[in-house]
Design a protein around this motif. Structure first.
Motif, PDB file in Angstrom:
ATOM      1  N   ALA A  11       0.636  -0.845  -0.122  1.00  0.00           N
ATOM      2  CA  ALA A  11      -0.067  -0.034   0.544  1.00  0.00           C
ATOM      3  C   ALA A  11       0.647   0.676  -0.040  1.00  0.00           C
ATOM      4  CB  ALA A  11      -1.002  -0.171   0.769  1.00  0.00           C
ATOM      5  N   GLY A  12       0.288   2.156   0.034  1.00  0.00           N
ATOM      6  CA  GLY A  12       0.929   3.583  -0.475  1.00  0.00           C
ATOM      7  C   GLY A  12       1.116   4.203   1.786  1.00  0.00           C
ATOM      8  N   SER A  13       2.108   5.422   1.670  1.00  0.00           N
ATOM      9  CA  SER A  13       2.589   5.724   2.837  1.00  0.00           C
ATOM     10  C   SER A  13       1.576   6.837   2.619  1.00  0.00           C
ATOM     11  CB  SER A  13       4.060   6.289   3.042  1.00  0.00           C
ATOM     12  OG  SER A  13       3.846   7.147   3.987  1.00  0.00           O
ATOM     13  N   ALA A  44       2.500  13.065   0.405  1.00  0.00           N
ATOM     14  CA  ALA A  44       2.700  13.647   1.032  1.00  0.00           C
ATOM     15  C   ALA A  44       1.050  14.035   1.127  1.00  0.00           C
ATOM     16  CB  ALA A  44       3.245  15.481   0.507  1.00  0.00           C
ATOM     17  N   GLN A  45       1.030  14.083   2.914  1.00  0.00           N
ATOM     18  CA  GLN A  45      -1.119  13.728   3.093  1.00  0.00           C
ATOM     19  C   GLN A  45      -0.814  14.691   4.245  1.00  0.00           C
ATOM     20  OE1 GLN A  45      -4.391  11.179   2.366  1.00  0.00           O
ATOM     21  NE2 GLN A  45      -2.110  10.363   2.156  1.00  0.00           N
ATOM     22  N   ASN A  46      -2.141  14.961   4.679  1.00  0.00           N
ATOM     23  CA  ASN A  46      -2.758  15.783   6.051  1.00  0.00           C
ATOM     24  C   ASN A  46      -3.669  15.504   6.298  1.00  0.00           C
ATOM     25  OD1 ASN A  46      -2.806  18.177   5.084  1.00  0.00           O
ATOM     26  ND2 ASN A  46      -1.346  19.387   5.726  1.00  0.00           N
ATOM     27  N   ILE A 110      -9.898   6.664  -4.668  1.00  0.00           N
ATOM     28  CA  ILE A 110      -9.172   8.684  -4.692  1.00  0.00           C
ATOM     29  C   ILE A 110      -9.680   8.684  -2.694  1.00  0.00           C
ATOM     30  CG2 ILE A 110     -10.951  10.520  -4.941  1.00  0.00           C
ATOM     31  CD1 ILE A 110     -10.900   9.497  -7.673  1.00  0.00           C
ATOM     32  N   ALA A 111      -8.977   9.687  -2.168  1.00  0.00           N
ATOM     33  CA  ALA A 111      -8.594  10.107  -1.487  1.00  0.00           C
ATOM     34  C   ALA A 111     -10.289  10.989  -0.729  1.00  0.00           C
ATOM     35  CB  ALA A 111      -7.763  10.975  -0.818  1.00  0.00           C
ATOM     36  N   LYS A 112     -10.300  11.080  -0.077  1.00  0.00           N
ATOM     37  CA  LYS A 112     -11.361  12.031   1.004  1.00  0.00           C
ATOM     38  C   LYS A 112     -11.679  13.359  -0.055  1.00  0.00           C
ATOM     39  CE  LYS A 112     -13.836  10.204   4.330  1.00  0.00           C
ATOM     40  NZ  LYS A 112     -12.989   9.051   4.546  1.00  0.00           N
ATOM     41  N   GLY A 113     -10.340  13.974  -0.200  1.00  0.00           N
ATOM     42  CA  GLY A 113      -9.586  15.145  -0.707  1.00  0.00           C
ATOM     43  C   GLY A 113     -10.049  15.593  -1.584  1.00  0.00           C
ATOM     44  N   ALA A 116      -6.763  11.703  -6.679  1.00  0.00           N
ATOM     45  CA  ALA A 116      -6.788  10.717  -7.708  1.00  0.00           C
ATOM     46  C   ALA A 116      -5.829   9.210  -6.640  1.00  0.00           C
ATOM     47  CB  ALA A 116      -6.658  10.383  -9.016  1.00  0.00           C
ATOM     48  N   LEU A 117      -5.358   8.196  -6.086  1.00  0.00           N
ATOM     49  CA  LEU A 117      -4.710   7.428  -5.770  1.00  0.00           C
ATOM     50  C   LEU A 117      -4.535   6.262  -6.938  1.00  0.00           C
ATOM     51  CD1 LEU A 117      -6.120   7.422  -1.735  1.00  0.00           C
ATOM     52  CD2 LEU A 117      -3.918   8.759  -3.087  1.00  0.00           C
ATOM     53  N   LEU A 118      -5.641   6.066  -7.779  1.00  0.00           N
ATOM     54  CA  LEU A 118      -5.243   5.213  -8.654  1.00  0.00           C
ATOM     55  C   LEU A 118      -6.080   5.739 -10.013  1.00  0.00           C
ATOM     56  CD1 LEU A 118      -4.775   1.972  -9.101  1.00  0.00           C
ATOM     57  CD2 LEU A 118      -7.715   1.947  -9.338  1.00  0.00           C
ATOM     58  N   THR A 210     -12.451  10.761  10.310  1.00  0.00           N
ATOM     59  CA  THR A 210     -12.993  10.183   9.126  1.00  0.00           C
ATOM     60  C   THR A 210     -11.774   9.473   8.368  1.00  0.00           C
ATOM     61  OG1 THR A 210     -14.574  10.938   7.520  1.00  0.00           O
ATOM     62  CG2 THR A 210     -15.688  10.054   9.275  1.00  0.00           C
ATOM     63  N   HIS A 211     -10.794  10.255   8.590  1.00  0.00           N
ATOM     64  CA  HIS A 211      -9.249   9.673   7.566  1.00  0.00           C
ATOM     65  C   HIS A 211      -9.677   8.182   7.585  1.00  0.00           C
ATOM     66  CE1 HIS A 211      -6.120  10.174   5.405  1.00  0.00           C
ATOM     67  NE2 HIS A 211      -5.625   9.881   5.584  1.00  0.00           N
ATOM     68  N   GLY A 212      -9.348   7.561   7.318  1.00  0.00           N
ATOM     69  CA  GLY A 212      -8.388   6.497   6.803  1.00  0.00           C
ATOM     70  C   GLY A 212      -9.338   5.035   7.107  1.00  0.00           C
ATOM     71  N   THR A 213     -11.082   5.674   7.473  1.00  0.00           N
ATOM     72  CA  THR A 213     -11.295   4.216   7.739  1.00  0.00           C
ATOM     73  C   THR A 213     -11.373   2.726   7.035  1.00  0.00           C
ATOM     74  OG1 THR A 213     -13.084   5.561   6.575  1.00  0.00           O
ATOM     75  CG2 THR A 213     -13.480   5.500   8.903  1.00  0.00           C
ATOM     76  N   GLY A 214     -11.405   3.180   5.557  1.00  0.00           N
ATOM     77  CA  GLY A 214     -11.383   2.009   4.693  1.00  0.00           C
ATOM     78  C   GLY A 214     -10.463   1.066   4.795  1.00  0.00           C
ATOM     79  N   CYS A 215      -9.108   2.368   4.897  1.00  0.00           N
ATOM     80  CA  CYS A 215      -7.965   1.078   5.360  1.00  0.00           C
ATOM     81  C   CYS A 215      -8.162   0.462   6.714  1.00  0.00           C
ATOM     82  CB  CYS A 215      -6.320   2.381   5.377  1.00  0.00           C
ATOM     83  SG  CYS A 215      -6.374   3.746   3.524  1.00  0.00           S
ATOM     84  N   THR A 216      -8.409   1.089   7.849  1.00  0.00           N
ATOM     85  CA  THR A 216      -8.370   0.558   8.731  1.00  0.00           C
ATOM     86  C   THR A 216      -9.723  -0.490   9.116  1.00  0.00           C
ATOM     87  OG1 THR A 216      -8.103   2.500  10.052  1.00  0.00           O
ATOM     88  CG2 THR A 216      -9.318   1.067  11.039  1.00  0.00           C
TER      89      THR A 216
HETATM   90  C1  LIG Z   1      -1.829   6.087   1.127  1.00  0.00           C
HETATM   91  C2  LIG Z   1      -3.169   6.329   1.204  1.00  0.00           C
HETATM   92  N1  LIG Z   1      -3.358   4.776   1.046  1.00  0.00           N
HETATM   93  C3  LIG Z   1      -5.070   5.293   1.112  1.00  0.00           C
HETATM   94  C4  LIG Z   1      -6.036   6.301   1.592  1.00  0.00           C
HETATM   95  C5  LIG Z   1      -7.109   6.106   1.622  1.00  0.00           C
HETATM   96  O1  LIG Z   1      -7.662   5.767   2.698  1.00  0.00           O
HETATM   97  P1  LIG Z   1      -8.968   5.479   2.702  1.00  0.00           P
HETATM   98  O2  LIG Z   1      -9.517   4.817   4.596  1.00  0.00           O
HETATM   99  O3  LIG Z   1     -10.481   5.545   2.161  1.00  0.00           O
HETATM  100  O4  LIG Z   1      -9.797   6.528   3.958  1.00  0.00           O
HETATM  101  P2  LIG Z   1      -9.866   8.301   3.354  1.00  0.00           P
HETATM  102  O5  LIG Z   1      -8.999   8.958   2.311  1.00  0.00           O
HETATM  103  O6  LIG Z   1     -11.082   8.185   2.463  1.00  0.00           O
HETATM  104  O7  LIG Z   1     -10.260   9.157   4.122  1.00  0.00           O
HETATM  105  C6  LIG Z   1      -5.468   7.485   1.780  1.00  0.00           C
HETATM  106  N2  LIG Z   1      -5.998   8.947   1.916  1.00  0.00           N
HETATM  107  N3  LIG Z   1      -3.600   7.297   1.058  1.00  0.00           N
END
Ligand SMILES: Cc1ncc(COP(=O)(O)OP(=O)(O)O)c(N)n1
Ligand SMILES: Nc1ncnc2c1ncn2[C@@H]1O[C@H](COP(=O)(O)OP(=O)(O)O)[C@@H](O)[C@H]1O
Length: 276
Positions: A11-13, A44-46, A110-113, A116-118, A210-216
């Motif tokens: 996965a990505g960092s 690079a993400q916050n 796609i990230a929340k913001g 495009a992550l793919l 809610t950032h990262g719920t899907g990964c978690t």
């Molecule tokens: C490096 C990286 N991988 C995956 C995501 C997306 O994560 P996700 O759990 O879908 O959470 P949100 O981005 O929807 O909050 C990411 N942002 N970065």
């Protein structure tokens, strides 16, 4: 106590620590499995969004997979952000090379913001090369719509989308419900190729963190499957893990903050998730 189970995330960092590799490793640690990683991209993400994406060379991904695969007994592998078709190909080849038993594919797009992550043109590679290897695929609703070509409006269209996704050869799929339109509940819908289905229902928690719920969720599922939990129990624990992580916010950052990966340890609200 038996030997600790070893798991791998490809996965990505996320420099912000809430999603990606960082969320996966924290979740693995919390659930008592030993996490290893192959990094596909540095972001690079916050909590406010993604400001840079630096994909790895395919050979770099291959070498990490081989370093882990040649030395560790991987009980389950999870994939997250894969970014492009060449990384998808290396990931699929690696999984086939080592014959890993449980393969959890989180088809991050796609990230929340909105970043495009793919790459769009990599979706076909994902369908053709990775989905057939999956024990379970864990799309959110927009990802399930892209993979199936079906707009999800209600339980009927969700079922159709799940069936269409399974046509790509995976053993099962769970369409996560965080992006659903019910203001009170979230529903994650699981379907197995054999026809068995499950619904994981919980109260919708009102929070921006809610950032990262899907990964978690997918990482928790990976950990539980590695430990040998039956699928219904692994799904239930994963949903509880996320419910606890969302319900005990850390208030970090000024945007969509990370969830609290440590909350499940002390979680007393196990009844908050219903398995239907
Ligand atoms: C490096 C990286 N991988 C995956 C995501 C997306 O994560 P996700 O759990 O879908 O959470 P949100 O981005 O929807 O909050 C990411 N942002 N970065
Ligand atoms: N506000 C919320 N309250 C409770 N559970 C949620 C909430 N948002 C997401 N979830 C849960 O988090 C997990 C990830 O869902 P989702 O947001 O759809 O994925 P992604 O992060 O990939 O977009 C699922 O188990 C979903 O039910």
């Amino acid at each position: 106590m038996g030997a600790i189970k070893e798991v791998l995330t490809i996965a990505g960092s996320d420099s912000g620590g809430g999603a990606g590799i960082q969320a996966d490793i924290k979740t693995f640690q919390e659930l008592g499995v030993f996490g290893t990683s192959a990094i596909t991209a540095v972001t690079a993400q916050n909590t406010q969004g993604v400001s840079g994406i630096f994909p790895m060379e395919r050979g770099t991904v291959r070498q990490q997979i081989d370093a882990v695969g040649s030395d560790f007994e991987i009980a389950a592998v999870k994939t997250g952000m894969l970014f492009d078709a060449s990384i998808i190909e290396e990931t699929a080849k690696g999984i086939r090379r080592y014959g890993w038993k449980y393969v959890i594919v989180d088809p991050v797009m796609i990230a929340k913001g909105g970043a495009a992550l793919l790459q769009e043109e990599a979706v076909e590679a994902m369908k053709a090369q990775l989905l057939p290897l999956a024990t379970v695929i864990t799309p959110n609703i927009p990802e399930a719509e892209v993979l199936s070509g079906i707009e999800i409006r209600d339980p009927e269209t969700r079922l159709l989308a799940a069936k269409r996704i399974l046509d790509y050869g995976a053993e099962s799929v769970v369409i996560k419900g965080g992006h659903g339109n019910d203001p009170d509940f979230t529903e994650d819908f699981y379907l197995h190729t054999g026809g068995a289905s499950l619904m994981l229902r919980s109260n919708r928690i009102s929070t921006r963190q809610t950032h990262g719920t899907g990964c978690t969720f997918a990482a928790a599922l990976t950990a539980e499957m590695a430990k040998g939990a039956p699928m219904n129990e692994a799904l239930f624990t994963a949903k509880q893990f996320v419910q606890a992580a969302l319900g005990h916010p850390l208030n970090i950052g000024s945007g969509h903050g990370p969830t609290n990966h440590a909350a499940f340890r002390n979680f007393s609200g196990k009844g908050e998730v219903q398995l239907v």
